[in-house]
Design a protein around this motif. Structure first.
Motif, PDB file in Angstrom:
ATOM      1  N   LEU A  64     -32.997 -29.913  -0.495  1.00  0.00           N
ATOM      2  CA  LEU A  64     -32.761 -30.759  -1.671  1.00  0.00           C
ATOM      3  C   LEU A  64     -31.270 -30.875  -1.947  1.00  0.00           C
ATOM      4  CD1 LEU A  64     -35.426 -29.226  -4.100  1.00  0.00           C
ATOM      5  CD2 LEU A  64     -35.693 -31.257  -2.656  1.00  0.00           C
ATOM      6  N   THR A  65     -30.833 -32.082  -2.283  1.00  0.00           N
ATOM      7  CA  THR A  65     -29.444 -32.237  -2.726  1.00  0.00           C
ATOM      8  C   THR A  65     -29.314 -31.598  -4.107  1.00  0.00           C
ATOM      9  OG1 THR A  65     -29.868 -34.344  -3.841  1.00  0.00           O
ATOM     10  CG2 THR A  65     -29.222 -34.445  -1.521  1.00  0.00           C
ATOM     11  N   LEU A  66     -28.092 -31.361  -4.483  1.00  0.00           N
ATOM     12  CA  LEU A  66     -27.885 -30.826  -5.834  1.00  0.00           C
ATOM     13  C   LEU A  66     -28.347 -31.838  -6.880  1.00  0.00           C
ATOM     14  CD1 LEU A  66     -24.445 -28.965  -5.643  1.00  0.00           C
ATOM     15  CD2 LEU A  66     -26.747 -28.158  -5.092  1.00  0.00           C
ATOM     16  N   TYR A  67     -28.223 -33.127  -6.552  1.00  0.00           N
ATOM     17  CA  TYR A  67     -28.765 -34.154  -7.445  1.00  0.00           C
ATOM     18  C   TYR A  67     -30.242 -33.875  -7.735  1.00  0.00           C
ATOM     19  CZ  TYR A  67     -24.904 -37.619  -7.127  1.00  0.00           C
ATOM     20  OH  TYR A  67     -23.711 -38.293  -7.231  1.00  0.00           O
ATOM     21  N   GLU A  68     -31.013 -33.697  -6.661  1.00  0.00           N
ATOM     22  CA  GLU A  68     -32.457 -33.477  -6.802  1.00  0.00           C
ATOM     23  C   GLU A  68     -32.754 -32.115  -7.417  1.00  0.00           C
ATOM     24  OE1 GLU A  68     -35.073 -35.256  -6.527  1.00  0.00           O
ATOM     25  OE2 GLU A  68     -34.115 -37.079  -5.781  1.00  0.00           O
ATOM     26  N   GLY A  69     -31.967 -31.128  -7.050  1.00  0.00           N
ATOM     27  CA  GLY A  69     -32.174 -29.796  -7.606  1.00  0.00           C
ATOM     28  C   GLY A  69     -32.067 -29.793  -9.119  1.00  0.00           C
ATOM     29  N   LEU A  70     -31.072 -30.532  -9.660  1.00  0.00           N
ATOM     30  CA  LEU A  70     -30.898 -30.602 -11.107  1.00  0.00           C
ATOM     31  C   LEU A  70     -31.979 -31.459 -11.748  1.00  0.00           C
ATOM     32  CD1 LEU A  70     -29.107 -29.798 -13.504  1.00  0.00           C
ATOM     33  CD2 LEU A  70     -27.781 -31.899 -13.120  1.00  0.00           C
ATOM     34  N   LYS A  71     -32.265 -32.592 -11.125  1.00  0.00           N
ATOM     35  CA  LYS A  71     -33.271 -33.490 -11.691  1.00  0.00           C
ATOM     36  C   LYS A  71     -34.637 -32.814 -11.773  1.00  0.00           C
ATOM     37  CE  LYS A  71     -35.286 -38.108 -11.170  1.00  0.00           C
ATOM     38  NZ  LYS A  71     -35.283 -39.363 -10.381  1.00  0.00           N
ATOM     39  N   GLN A  72     -35.011 -32.088 -10.711  1.00  0.00           N
ATOM     40  CA  GLN A  72     -36.309 -31.433 -10.672  1.00  0.00           C
ATOM     41  C   GLN A  72     -36.302 -30.042 -11.300  1.00  0.00           C
ATOM     42  OE1 GLN A  72     -38.209 -31.589  -6.773  1.00  0.00           O
ATOM     43  NE2 GLN A  72     -37.039 -33.428  -6.235  1.00  0.00           N
ATOM     44  N   SER A  73     -35.147 -29.635 -11.809  1.00  0.00           N
ATOM     45  CA  SER A  73     -34.999 -28.308 -12.436  1.00  0.00           C
ATOM     46  C   SER A  73     -35.478 -27.182 -11.519  1.00  0.00           C
ATOM     47  CB  SER A  73     -35.758 -28.249 -13.777  1.00  0.00           C
ATOM     48  OG  SER A  73     -35.053 -28.908 -14.788  1.00  0.00           O
ATOM     49  N   LYS A  74     -35.114 -27.249 -10.272  1.00  0.00           N
ATOM     50  CA  LYS A  74     -35.547 -26.230  -9.313  1.00  0.00           C
ATOM     51  C   LYS A  74     -34.781 -24.917  -9.558  1.00  0.00           C
ATOM     52  CE  LYS A  74     -38.551 -28.476  -6.722  1.00  0.00           C
ATOM     53  NZ  LYS A  74     -39.942 -28.027  -6.568  1.00  0.00           N
ATOM     54  N   ASN A  75     -35.509 -23.897  -9.899  1.00  0.00           N
ATOM     55  CA  ASN A  75     -34.897 -22.587 -10.087  1.00  0.00           C
ATOM     56  C   ASN A  75     -34.257 -22.083  -8.799  1.00  0.00           C
ATOM     57  OD1 ASN A  75     -35.735 -22.597 -12.729  1.00  0.00           O
ATOM     58  ND2 ASN A  75     -37.455 -21.200 -12.413  1.00  0.00           N
ATOM     59  N   SER A  76     -34.890 -22.440  -7.670  1.00  0.00           N
ATOM     60  CA  SER A  76     -34.385 -21.970  -6.374  1.00  0.00           C
ATOM     61  C   SER A  76     -32.938 -22.410  -6.149  1.00  0.00           C
ATOM     62  CB  SER A  76     -35.268 -22.504  -5.241  1.00  0.00           C
ATOM     63  OG  SER A  76     -35.345 -23.928  -5.295  1.00  0.00           O
ATOM     64  N   VAL A  77     -32.627 -23.658  -6.495  1.00  0.00           N
ATOM     65  CA  VAL A  77     -31.272 -24.182  -6.290  1.00  0.00           C
ATOM     66  C   VAL A  77     -30.288 -23.491  -7.229  1.00  0.00           C
ATOM     67  CG1 VAL A  77     -29.828 -26.254  -6.308  1.00  0.00           C
ATOM     68  CG2 VAL A  77     -32.206 -26.402  -5.529  1.00  0.00           C
ATOM     69  N   SER A  78     -30.707 -23.261  -8.486  1.00  0.00           N
ATOM     70  CA  SER A  78     -29.821 -22.590  -9.443  1.00  0.00           C
ATOM     71  C   SER A  78     -29.512 -21.163  -9.008  1.00  0.00           C
ATOM     72  CB  SER A  78     -30.467 -22.588 -10.841  1.00  0.00           C
ATOM     73  OG  SER A  78     -30.585 -23.901 -11.343  1.00  0.00           O
ATOM     74  N   VAL A  79     -30.522 -20.459  -8.486  1.00  0.00           N
ATOM     75  CA  VAL A  79     -30.299 -19.092  -8.018  1.00  0.00           C
ATOM     76  C   VAL A  79     -29.358 -19.098  -6.821  1.00  0.00           C
ATOM     77  CG1 VAL A  79     -31.392 -17.019  -7.069  1.00  0.00           C
ATOM     78  CG2 VAL A  79     -32.520 -18.299  -8.909  1.00  0.00           C
ATOM     79  N   TRP A  80     -29.549 -20.052  -5.899  1.00  0.00           N
ATOM     80  CA  TRP A  80     -28.664 -20.160  -4.738  1.00  0.00           C
ATOM     81  C   TRP A  80     -27.217 -20.395  -5.177  1.00  0.00           C
ATOM     82  CZ3 TRP A  80     -25.391 -23.836  -2.697  1.00  0.00           C
ATOM     83  CH2 TRP A  80     -24.949 -23.609  -1.389  1.00  0.00           C
ATOM     84  N   LEU A  81     -27.027 -21.286  -6.167  1.00  0.00           N
ATOM     85  CA  LEU A  81     -25.680 -21.550  -6.662  1.00  0.00           C
ATOM     86  C   LEU A  81     -25.066 -20.303  -7.296  1.00  0.00           C
ATOM     87  CD1 LEU A  81     -26.160 -25.092  -8.266  1.00  0.00           C
ATOM     88  CD2 LEU A  81     -24.775 -24.545  -6.254  1.00  0.00           C
ATOM     89  N   MET A  82     -25.882 -19.572  -8.035  1.00  0.00           N
ATOM     90  CA  MET A  82     -25.374 -18.356  -8.662  1.00  0.00           C
ATOM     91  C   MET A  82     -24.929 -17.353  -7.600  1.00  0.00           C
ATOM     92  SD  MET A  82     -24.536 -16.734 -11.358  1.00  0.00           S
ATOM     93  CE  MET A  82     -25.290 -17.505 -12.778  1.00  0.00           C
ATOM     94  N   LYS A  83     -25.719 -17.229  -6.523  1.00  0.00           N
ATOM     95  CA  LYS A  83     -25.323 -16.335  -5.434  1.00  0.00           C
ATOM     96  C   LYS A  83     -23.995 -16.781  -4.816  1.00  0.00           C
ATOM     97  CE  LYS A  83     -28.324 -15.043  -2.308  1.00  0.00           C
ATOM     98  NZ  LYS A  83     -28.255 -13.569  -2.279  1.00  0.00           N
ATOM     99  N   GLU A  84     -23.839 -18.092  -4.647  1.00  0.00           N
ATOM    100  CA  GLU A  84     -22.608 -18.621  -4.070  1.00  0.00           C
ATOM    101  C   GLU A  84     -21.400 -18.332  -4.962  1.00  0.00           C
ATOM    102  OE1 GLU A  84     -21.875 -20.478  -1.084  1.00  0.00           O
ATOM    103  OE2 GLU A  84     -23.718 -19.370  -0.615  1.00  0.00           O
TER     104      GLU A  84
END
Length: 824
Positions: free
Chosen positions: A585-605
């Motif tokens: 998923l792009t970050l666009y889609e990650g934010l739009k779909q409120s995917k927790n997985s993408v937010s956790v990945w960003l926090m790790k980064e």
């Protein structure tokens, strides 16, 4: 013999008349001298007569929003007075007002000769004297004495004030009842308009009330008021202030009280805002910077201040209407879902049931009904204990603690160990329990509980909140059921801020103020996915990460020892639906779909939470409210609508944060500015990175964009168990934060379909925006667009271009590797 000449009696008569006149004059002079040395007002009192003025609150479009008062009065100068009011007053009360010196000799002689049957003798100045300095007595002798006092005071007033000032003071001082002190408040109460807009017949009604504000009151006694108005209009005709035709046309018209409205805190626009404004004003005016010239504190109930707020009256009305319309339908759905369920026991383990039961009992004990019962049964024994034990505290919680310790030895010691109570508190409890008052206290407490139990379970007629025009309905239920009924109502809050100025335009603190006074603008609630833009914004700011970057939708974890998170055990949250798609998923889609997985990945980064907390703080969110835990990337922080709306206004203002303000200035009753708002702003995001975030938020809100002319950006938020629903709506001209939820966490929906922010909160925003876009008289620019930075963004936001760059980069790497092999 000379004829004896008889003395004529006329000479004696003249002599005695002169003697009587001189004696009367001397007696009157003596009386005046005696009165002059009696308890007359001091010169300072005459020069500074006591007035108590209402503080007026205005909207940004100069509409009166409310007032604070002990006496509902606002000052009107002679120059500001409506000519119809002046004419009616002079014609009816004192036609020679501008000619006499405070006492009208001609009227006084007429009143004496005809014993008042052809009109009184009091001048306007005398009536003012009576309002300020004497209290009317029914005793004839005392009243005569008061009349003489009023004459002297009137002459003194005439020396110190112009006729115009006296007339204005009189109209400003008079009590027209219904919390309406002075002509300005009366005009607003009885006719719903400023006094300057009164027509002659309306002015005549109010002037007619000066004779007796109860007997000639148009609300209480409309027939008497109509007859009295006719007299006033007749006097105006006689004085040539009205023509004969005007008089004939006006004297029979009905008195229109369709706009009558007594000042009520729970009525009118923005009642929750006005409540919070009261607290803010008291706190602000306590600051030494805003004291009176003499050093004293301003009193908002007495000093006649003018408070200029940023609230837009039209926007506020549309917002309140939008919230109420949506919440009415949402409440129907809630009641339908919970029809055969009890929120205080549903899906609750033993501990949860105890928490919910204690919460309900607390609501009972804080109710007015229980407090009356408590005063009835506990007042004496409480008083005895307080007399014996200085500094003792006897709240309900204190009684319950002592009772618990009696049945469970060591309970108080445990509270001391847990630092819930101090050792001194424990000693006080023990002393009370060992005293002669303990048994009477327990006995009265038991009587109170038994009577309260019966009383709160007895059905009776009552009014409860309802979504109808009256805001309430009649019903029959128990007091306990009424508490539950009102607790089961979902609440809402909406705040709208001008991003460029920080001015708060809309403040809706709840669904109703009469039944639900708690304001939800400043209350802290878990924010859910509305916090995620701060995570994405930090990633863009710190790592220049493109929103086209792709992240695999899978479970990520942060283990103890990872970076600087300081976790003691592994943390691996799931998505809201408990599933992972495995897609990139792009970050666009990650934010739009409120995917927790993408937010956790960003926090790790990012490697730590401090960088996120720093950005949020720069955007106006108090840092101490944000936990130092990686779970903030999922929205575990508890923040207020004020915090969130202020932060999101940064996105609409090109990366510049403006602290929200709701008062622009405060003036004293003379127009001197005593407070002026000072803008507080700072750059939180560079404009190019901010634009990237705006673009991502536009994509997140793209589902609602087709409904509007203006550009929309925004983010929904939903918390665990669907307790809170959020929507943060961003337009170039206005930022709107909306929250919906229950007063207690068990007042909630049961599924994501019903309890998500897009269902609970977003419709309030869309309804509101439709209304202000459709009304050209509202100061909302629907054609305004988000600013686009000049030059390059330095971050690619076109994902087609971005993908091509990535492909070319990979191709270049492959080609480079092939050439290296050939050379070798």
């Amino acid at each position: 013999m000379a004829k004896k000449i008889e003395k004529k009696p006329f000479g004696a008569f003249v002599f005695w008349m002169w003697l009587l006149a001189v004696t009367a004059i001397l007696f009157a002079a003596a009386i005046f001298v005696m009165i002059s040395f009696s308890e007359l007002p001091e010169i300072d009192e005459l020069e500074n007569p006591k007035f108590e003025y209402a503080t007026l609150v205005y909207t940004s479009d100069q509409k009166e929003l409310g007032r604070y008062f002990k006496y509902n009065r606002d000052w009107v100068t002679y120059e500001e007075l409506n000519p119809h009011i002046i004419n009616a007053l002079v014609a009816n009360e004192d036609i020679r007002f501008f000619k006499h010196i405070g006492i009208d000799v001609r009227s006084t002689l007429r009143a004496f000769v005809y014993l008042g049957r052809k009109g009184g003798a009091s001048t306007i100045t005398q009536q003012l004297s009576k309002l300020f300095f004497t209290n009317y007595s029914k005793n004839f002798v005392k009243r005569v004495y008061q009349k003489l006092q009023e004459w002297i005071i009137s002459v003194q007033l005439e020396k110190r004030y112009t006729k115009e000032e006296i007339l204005a003071m009189y109209l400003n001082k008079f009590d027209f009842i219904y919390d309406s002190f002075g002509i300005s408040a009366a005009a607003n109460t009885y006719f719903g308009k400023d006094q300057k807009n009164l027509n002659p017949e309306e002015a005549a009604v109010l002037i007619g009330m000066l004779k007796n504000p109860v007997y000639y009151n148009p609300k209480m006694n409309p027939d008497n008021a109509s007859r009295r108005r006719a007299v006033v209009l007749s006097q105006m005709r006689k004085a040539k202030f009205l023509t004969e035709d005007d008089y004939n046309n006006l004297k029979g018209t009905p008195i229109d009280l369709s706009h009558f409205k007594r000042q009520e805190d729970s009525e009118g626009l923005a009642p929750h805002f006005r409540n919070e404004l009261t607290k803010w004003l008291k706190m602000t005016l306590d600051d030494p910077k805003y004291r009176k010239p003499g050093g004293g504190n301003y009193n908002i109930y007495l000093d006649g201040l003018k408070v200029y707020t940023t609230i837009d009256s039209k926007m506020q009305a549309y917002a309140e209407e939008s919230v109420k319309d949506h919440m009415k339908e949402l409440q129907k759905k809630y009641f339908k879902i919970w029809a055969n369920r009890d929120p205080w026991t549903y899906d609750a383990d033993e501990n949860q049931e105890r928490i919910r039961r204690e919460s309900l009992n607390s609501l009972v004990r804080n109710s007015g009904r229980f407090k009356l019962l408590k005063d009835k049964h506990m007042a004496k024994v409480y008083g005895d204990i307080m007399d014996q034990f200085k500094g003792a505290r006897l709240l309900d919680v204190d009684i319950l603690r002592m009772l618990k310790d009696e049945s469970e030895k060591g309970y108080l010691a445990g509270l001391v160990d847990k630092q819930i109570i101090s050792r001194n508190q424990s000693v006080m409890y023990k002393e009370i329990m060992g005293s002669e008052f303990w048994q009477p206290l327990k006995k009265q407490w038991l009587i109170l509980q038994n009577e309260a139990k019966g009383d709160f379970n007895q059905k009776r007629k009552m009014k409860v909140f309802a979504y109808n025009a009256a805001g309430e309905t009649d019903t029959i239920m128990t007091a306990l059921d009424s508490i539950k009924y009102h607790q089961m109502h979902l609440q809402a809050g909406m705040l709208a801020v001008d991003p460029e100025s920080g001015e708060v335009k809309v403040w809706v603190g709840g669904v109703d103020h009469n039944y639900f006074q708690f304001d939800h603008i400043g209350s802290n609630r878990q924010v859910g996915s509305t916090f995620k833009p701060f995570i994405y914004g930090t990633a863009i700011l710190s790592n220049a990460m493109s929103p086209c970057w792709k992240v695999k939708d899978m479970q990520y974890s942060i283990a103890p020892g990872d970076s600087k998170f300081g976790l003691l055990k592994k943390w691996e949250p799931g998505n809201a639906n408990g599933k992972f798609s495995g897609e990139n998923l792009t970050l666009y889609e990650g934010l739009k779909q409120s995917k927790n997985s993408v937010s956790v990945w960003l926090m790790k980064e990012l490697g730590n939470v401090e960088v996120v907390r720093n950005l949020a703080e720069n955007m106006g969110i108090p840092k101490e409210k944000i936990p130092q835990q990686p779970s903030i990337c999922l929205g575990t922080a508890e923040l207020s609508l004020m915090d969130m709306t202020g932060a999101y206004s940064t996105f609409a203002n090109n990366g510049v944060y403006n602290k929200p303000i709701f008062v622009t200035k405060i003036e004293d009753k003379n127009g001197r500015i005593i407070y002026s708002a000072i803008p507080e702003q700072r750059i939180a995001l560079p404009e190019n990175y901010n634009y990237v975030m705006v673009d991502m938020l536009k994509y997140a809100a793209s589902v609602i964009q087709p409904q509007f002319t203006t550009e929309i950006a925004g983010k929904t938020g939903t918390t665990n168990d669907y307790v809170d629903g959020w929507f943060m709506g961003v337009t170039p001209d206005l930022v709107v934060g909306t929250w919906v939820g229950g007063e207690s966490p068990w007042i909630r929906f049961l599924t994501l379909a019903d309890g998500q922010g897009g269902v609970m909160a977003r419709p309030c925003f869309t309804n509101f925006l439709k209304k202000i876009e459709a009304d050209p008289t509202v100061g909302f620019d629907k054609f305004k667009r988000f600013p686009v930075p000049e030059g390059k963004l330095d971050i690619e936001i076109d994902c087609n271009v971005y993908d091509e760059i990535i492909r070319q980069g990979q191709k270049s790497k492959i080609q480079s590797g092939f050439e290296e092999e050939v050379i070798n």
